[in-house]
Enzyme design. Structure first.
Site, PDB file in Angstrom:
ATOM      1  N   HIS A  99     -16.281 -24.787  -5.041  1.00  0.00           N
ATOM      2  CA  HIS A  99     -15.550 -23.518  -4.956  1.00  0.00           C
ATOM      3  C   HIS A  99     -16.492 -22.310  -4.970  1.00  0.00           C
ATOM      4  O   HIS A  99     -17.439 -22.262  -5.753  1.00  0.00           O
ATOM      5  CB  HIS A  99     -14.594 -23.389  -6.140  1.00  0.00           C
ATOM      6  CG  HIS A  99     -13.299 -24.109  -5.939  1.00  0.00           C
ATOM      7  ND1 HIS A  99     -12.516 -24.530  -6.980  1.00  0.00           N
ATOM      8  CD2 HIS A  99     -12.635 -24.481  -4.815  1.00  0.00           C
ATOM      9  CE1 HIS A  99     -11.432 -25.129  -6.522  1.00  0.00           C
ATOM     10  NE2 HIS A  99     -11.488 -25.112  -5.210  1.00  0.00           N
ATOM     11  N   GLU A 100     -16.198 -21.343  -4.091  1.00  0.00           N
ATOM     12  CA  GLU A 100     -16.934 -20.070  -4.029  1.00  0.00           C
ATOM     13  C   GLU A 100     -18.430 -20.253  -3.803  1.00  0.00           C
ATOM     14  O   GLU A 100     -19.235 -19.443  -4.258  1.00  0.00           O
ATOM     15  CB  GLU A 100     -16.692 -19.240  -5.304  1.00  0.00           C
ATOM     16  CG  GLU A 100     -15.243 -18.882  -5.529  1.00  0.00           C
ATOM     17  CD  GLU A 100     -14.615 -18.208  -4.316  1.00  0.00           C
ATOM     18  OE1 GLU A 100     -15.272 -17.360  -3.687  1.00  0.00           O
ATOM     19  OE2 GLU A 100     -13.464 -18.543  -3.979  1.00  0.00           O
ATOM     20  N   GLY A 101     -18.803 -21.303  -3.085  1.00  0.00           N
ATOM     21  CA  GLY A 101     -20.205 -21.504  -2.734  1.00  0.00           C
ATOM     22  C   GLY A 101     -20.841 -22.604  -3.556  1.00  0.00           C
ATOM     23  O   GLY A 101     -20.763 -22.602  -4.777  1.00  0.00           O
TER      24      GLY A 101
END
Length: 493
Positions: A454-456
Site C-alpha cells: 500500500h502507498e508504495g
C-alpha cells in the site's frame, strides 16, 4: 474471535507515550489547542476505544467472510459497516483535527492518531473509509476553492460524502509519469471545469452505497500538457454532481467496471473505475465532469499532500494490526498449557503455560518491541506535524517539517515490515490453531500483508528516502535526523 471486552491495543502504552514521553498535554498552552486539556484528550481516547471495540471489532470477521458484491448496478456490503461509520462520523472524529470554521475541534494530530489507531486495530477494512475521506478533505482544504470546499468537503466532514484517491491505472502503478487519463476543458462548465476520460485501478472505496456521494481525486493530464509527471493535474471528480444549494445533482460519468479481491481488507471495496465512457451524460454530454484542484501541471505536488497522510496512515494501520495480533498471541500463550519446564523429565509435574517456553517468550518479546516501537514512531511523526503547525518560532516549525519529511517513508515502511512480523509470530505462537479461521491471527496477518505494498513498496519508499529526502536542501533533513538521534542517545546514556 476478539470480543468487545478484549484488548486490541494497550491503553496503558498509549497513555505512557502521549503524556510521559511526548508531553502532549503541554500542547494545550498553544493558542490552537487552548480550549483543550488532558481531560478532553482522555475522553476522546476513551470514546474511540469504546466505539472501536463495540462497533468495529465486532464485524471484522463477518466483513472478511462476506466480501462486497456487485450486481452490475450497485455494490452490496454488510450493514454493520455503514452503522459503524455513521457512529464514527456522529461523534465528530472525521473533523477532529480540523479548524473550527469547518466544524472541527482542533484536536492535536498526536492525539487524533492515537484515537484512530483503535479503529485500525479493530477493523482495518472499515477504518479505511474514514482514513481516505479525512486525507481527501485535508487536501481539498489546502488546495480547493471555496466553492469546492462548501460543496464537497463540508459534507465529507459530516460523514455524508466519502473520498478516494485515484492514481494507478491498469498498466501504470508507481510510474505515475505514464498516466494516460486525459482531461479536456468543458466550455459549458466554467473556468476550472474539465471532462475526464480514462481508467483507474486499485481504487479503495471507489464505489459503494455507504454514503450519499463519493469524491474522487483523480490524477490526469490536461489536453496539450507535457508528458511525464510535470504534465499531470489533479481533478475533483464526484460520483454525483452537487447543485448550488448543496443537493445532489446528476449522476456523473463515473462507472464501476469491477471489484478486485484482495487477500485482506476484504470489507473495503477495491475497484476498477471508468471515467468518461459515456454510460452517463451529465449536462447531455459524455465525459466525467471534473474540477481542477490547485495549479494546472502541479497535480502530483498537490496529491502528495494526501499521499503522505496516507503513508503515515498505512504505517499506523500496520502497527494496529501487529499490536492486535501480539495481544491475541499473548493471551493464548498465557492460557494454553503444554509441555514441562526445561530440564523436567518425562511427565513430571503439570503442563505449563506455553508463555514460559523460551522460544515462545522470544517471539512474544520480539513482537512487543516491534509494536510498541512502531506505535512510538507513528505518534512521534504526529507530534512533529503538530510542531510544524504550531511551534512558537518559524525555525522550530521548519525543523519539525524537515524531520517529518525525512521520516515519512520510514514511518510507512518500518511498521509494514516489523509489525507484520509480529503477526507472523502470532500465528507461530498459536501453532496449528494459528492458521485456522477460529482465531483472529490468521486474518490479521492477511490484512497486514497488504501494507508493505500500500502507498508504495519498500523499494519505492527507499528511492524516496535516498533519492529525495536525504539530499534535499543539501542534506539538511538528514542532518536534523542525525542531530535528533545524537540527542536521544545522549539522554539514554
Amino acid at each position: 474471535m476478539t470480543t468487545a471486552t478484549e484488548s486490541i491495543l494497550s491503553a496503558e502504552d498509549i497513555d505512557f507515550q502521549l503524556y510521559d514521553w511526548l508531553k502532549v498535554d503541554e500542547l494545550c498552552e498553544r493558542p490552537r489547542f487552548a480550549d483543550h486539556s488532558r481531560e478532553v484528550f482522555d475522553s476522546v481516547l476513551e470514546a474511540s476505544e469504546e466505539l472501536a471495540k463495540e462497533r468495529f471489532a465486532t464485524h471484522a470477521r463477518k466483513s472478511d467472510l462476506n466480501e462486497p458484491t456487485f450486481d452490475g448496478t450497485a455494490v452490496t456490503l454488510i450493514p454493520e459497516i455503514k452503522s459503524a461509520l455513521d457512529q464514527f462520523a456522529g461523534i465528530g472524529l472525521l473533523s477532529a483535527t480540523m479548524d473550527e470554521n469547518v466544524g472541527g475541534i482542533q484536536l492535536p494530530q498526536t492525539v487524533a492518531k492515537a484515537c484512530f489507531a483503535w479503529f485500525q486495530a479493530a477493523n482495518i477494512a472499515t477504518a479505511s473509509y474514514p482514513m481516505l475521506t479525512m486525507a481527501n478533505a485535508n487536501l481539498l482544504l489546502e488546495y480547493g476553492t471555496e466553492e469546492l470546499i462548501e460543496k464537497y468537503v463540508l459534507p465529507e466532514l459530516d460523514g455524508r460524502f466519502f473520498g478516494t484517491m485515484c492514481l494507478s491505472e491498469p498498466d501504470v502503478g508507481s510510474s505515475l509519469g505514464d498516466v494516460t487519463t486525459k482531461a479536456v476543458r468543458d466550455p459549458a462548465g466554467g473556468g476550472n471545469a474539465f471532462r475526464v476520460h480514462g481508467t483507474k485501478m486499485w481504487i479503495s472505496g471507489g464505489d459503494h452505497e455507504l454514503s450519499e456521494n463519493i469524491v474522487h481525486l483523480v490524477l490526469a493530464r490536461a489536453e496539450g500538457d507535457q508528458p511525464g509527471v510535470k504534465g499531470l493535474s489533479l481533478f475533483l471528480v464526484p460520483k454525483f454532481l452537487v447543485n448550488d444549494d448543496g443537493s445532489l445533482g446528476e449522476r456523473n460519468d463515473v462507472v464501476l467496471s469491477g471489484l478486485n479481491h484482495k487477500m485482506g481488507w476484504r470489507g473495503t471495496t477495491n475497484t476498477l473505475l471508468n471515467f468518461g465512457e459515456g454510460a452517463h451524460t451529465p449536462a447531455g454530454s459524455a465525459g466525467a465532469v471534473g474540477y481542477l484542484v490547485g495549479e494546472r501541471g502541479k497535480g502530483l505536488a498537490c496529491m502528495f499532500h494526501m499521499m503522505n497522510e496516507a503513508r503515515i496512515g498505512v504505517g499506523a494501520g500496520a502497527v494496529g494490526l501487529g499490536y492486535h495480533g501480539y495481544l491475541d498471541a499473548l493471551r493464548y500463550a498465557r492460557d494454553r498449557r503444554q509441555g514441562r519446564p526445561d530440564g523436567a523429565k518425562g511427565s513430571d509435574g503439570e503442563p505449563i503455560p506455553i508463555a514460559e517456553h523460551s522460544d515462545v517468550r522470544r517471539m512474544l518479546l520480539s513482537s512487543k518491541s516491534y509494536v510498541e516501537g512502531g506505535l512510538g514512531l507513528i505518534l512521534y511523526a504526529a507530534r512533529l506535524l503538530d510542531e510544524s503547525e504550531t511551534a512558537d518560532s518559524e525555525a522550530e516549525r521548519d525543523r519539525a517539517a524537515l524531520l517529518l519529511d525525512v521520516l515519512t517513508p520510514i514511518v510507512k515502511t518500518w511498521p509494514s515490515v516489523w509489525c507484520l512480523k509480529a503477526n507472523d509470530h502470532a500465528i507461530q505462537v498459536l501453532g496449528g490453531a494459528g492458521y485456522t479461521r477460529d482465531h483472529d491471527v490468521e486474518q490479521l496477518y492477511r490484512d497486514n500483508r497488504l501494507n508493505p505494498i500500500h502507498e508504495g513498496t519498500h523499494g519505492i519508499q527507499a528511492k524516496d528516502l535516498l533519492g529525495r529526502k536525504v539530499i534535499m536542501q543539501g542534506g539538511a533533513g538528514l542532518q536534523v535526523l542525525l542531530e535528533q538521534m545524537r540527542e536521544t542517545l545522549a539522554e539514554a546514556a
